[in-house]
Design a protein around this motif. Sequence first.
Motif, PDB file in Angstrom:
ATOM      1  N   HIS A  14       3.897  -1.302   2.182  1.00 21.84           N
ATOM      2  CA  HIS A  14       3.073  -0.096   2.304  1.00 21.84           C
ATOM      3  C   HIS A  14       1.646  -0.435   2.746  1.00 21.84           C
ATOM      4  CE1 HIS A  14       0.621  -0.573  -1.435  1.00 21.84           C
ATOM      5  NE2 HIS A  14       1.628  -1.368  -1.748  1.00 21.84           N
ATOM      6  N   GLN A  28      -8.787   1.215   2.010  1.00 19.58           N
ATOM      7  CA  GLN A  28      -7.900   2.174   1.363  1.00 19.58           C
ATOM      8  C   GLN A  28      -7.007   2.865   2.401  1.00 19.58           C
ATOM      9  OE1 GLN A  28      -7.534   2.521  -1.776  1.00 19.58           O
ATOM     10  NE2 GLN A  28      -9.447   2.027  -2.824  1.00 19.58           N
ATOM     11  N   ARG A  56      -5.374   6.411   4.027  1.00 19.50           N
ATOM     12  CA  ARG A  56      -5.824   7.793   4.216  1.00 19.50           C
ATOM     13  C   ARG A  56      -5.077   8.752   3.294  1.00 19.50           C
ATOM     14  NH1 ARG A  56      -8.861   8.565   8.888  1.00 19.50           N
ATOM     15  NH2 ARG A  56      -8.772   6.871  10.429  1.00 19.50           N
ATOM     16  N   LEU A  57      -3.807   8.437   3.022  1.00 24.68           N
ATOM     17  CA  LEU A  57      -2.955   9.373   2.296  1.00 24.68           C
ATOM     18  C   LEU A  57      -3.075   9.248   0.780  1.00 24.68           C
ATOM     19  CD1 LEU A  57       0.281   8.997   4.470  1.00 24.68           C
ATOM     20  CD2 LEU A  57      -1.506  10.741   4.660  1.00 24.68           C
ATOM     21  N   TYR A  58      -3.415   8.071   0.298  1.00 28.29           N
ATOM     22  CA  TYR A  58      -3.487   7.857  -1.145  1.00 28.29           C
ATOM     23  C   TYR A  58      -4.412   6.682  -1.420  1.00 28.29           C
ATOM     24  CZ  TYR A  58      -0.153   4.106  -0.134  1.00 28.29           C
ATOM     25  OH  TYR A  58       0.459   2.992   0.385  1.00 28.29           O
ATOM     26  N   GLU A  59      -4.759   6.509  -2.682  1.00 26.94           N
ATOM     27  CA  GLU A  59      -5.663   5.432  -3.082  1.00 26.94           C
ATOM     28  C   GLU A  59      -4.847   4.207  -3.480  1.00 26.94           C
ATOM     29  OE1 GLU A  59      -8.365   4.995  -6.864  1.00 26.94           O
ATOM     30  OE2 GLU A  59      -9.420   6.248  -5.401  1.00 26.94           O
ATOM     31  N   ILE A  60      -5.034   3.120  -2.745  1.00 26.95           N
ATOM     32  CA  ILE A  60      -4.273   1.894  -3.018  1.00 26.95           C
ATOM     33  C   ILE A  60      -4.916   1.084  -4.135  1.00 26.95           C
ATOM     34  CG2 ILE A  60      -3.500  -0.302  -2.054  1.00 26.95           C
ATOM     35  CD1 ILE A  60      -3.266   1.028   0.638  1.00 26.95           C
ATOM     36  N   TRP A  63      -3.101  -0.863  -7.066  1.00 25.20           N
ATOM     37  CA  TRP A  63      -2.230  -1.922  -6.564  1.00 25.20           C
ATOM     38  C   TRP A  63      -2.625  -3.287  -7.116  1.00 25.20           C
ATOM     39  CZ3 TRP A  63       2.379  -2.494  -5.207  1.00 25.20           C
ATOM     40  CH2 TRP A  63       2.812  -3.649  -4.554  1.00 25.20           C
TER      41      TRP A  63
END
Length: 219
Positions: free
Chosen positions: A156, A173, A175-179, A183
């Motif tokens: 991912h 990071q 765009r769609l979610y915070e990694i 993580w």
Amino acid sequence: MTIFNHNHTSNVDIDNRQKFVSYYPLALIIFGTALNLLNFSILWRPAFRDTHKRPTIHYMRTIAIFDILMLYGWNFDHFLYGAYGFTLSGYSVPFCKIFSFWNYFTCQVSAWLRVFICLDRYLSLSYLHKTWFSQSKNVITIIMCIITIATIISIHILLFACHYNIDGSINCQARLYEIYPIWDYMHLALYNGVSFIMLLVFVEIVQFKNLKFNIVLCQ
């Protein structure tokens, strides 16, 4: 004059510490690469070529390779940042994706290869015959599975992490979610937590079995 000398000494100390922090990762890369290459070359000597008799050699060779690859992630970035003020992961979005993936992927593979070495040792002491895990071709299959699973877990990052901000800077990071930092916590669990606990359990069991075997021999 005393204040000037004190400030000058403090600046020199700070500069020396900064140089150490900058060049220590480089030294780690150089010596780590050399020693792992030496280890890898030793494992290809005639005494270790019979992998059917010693299938764990496959694990050890692969670990030597991944331990070399691990050195060129965060360590190399720390050196570049300290010495030249930039990092490869911050150079461009492709570099950011590749190096971010690289850092997590190589560590996880190396850790779980060590777990399966301990598992193989445990099974060898527990059973008189070779188990499925102790077959040479199956060890290669296990190694490929570990690499594949580690790739799937971290893929991912290659797909979604890193993009350009409006001002042209690189954002690690997605765009769609915070990694991050989520993580990082997951990586800590996979790389250090679960793998270390399993490795420790197998090592303790192996040591107990060896101790028990030695006691029986002494009686």
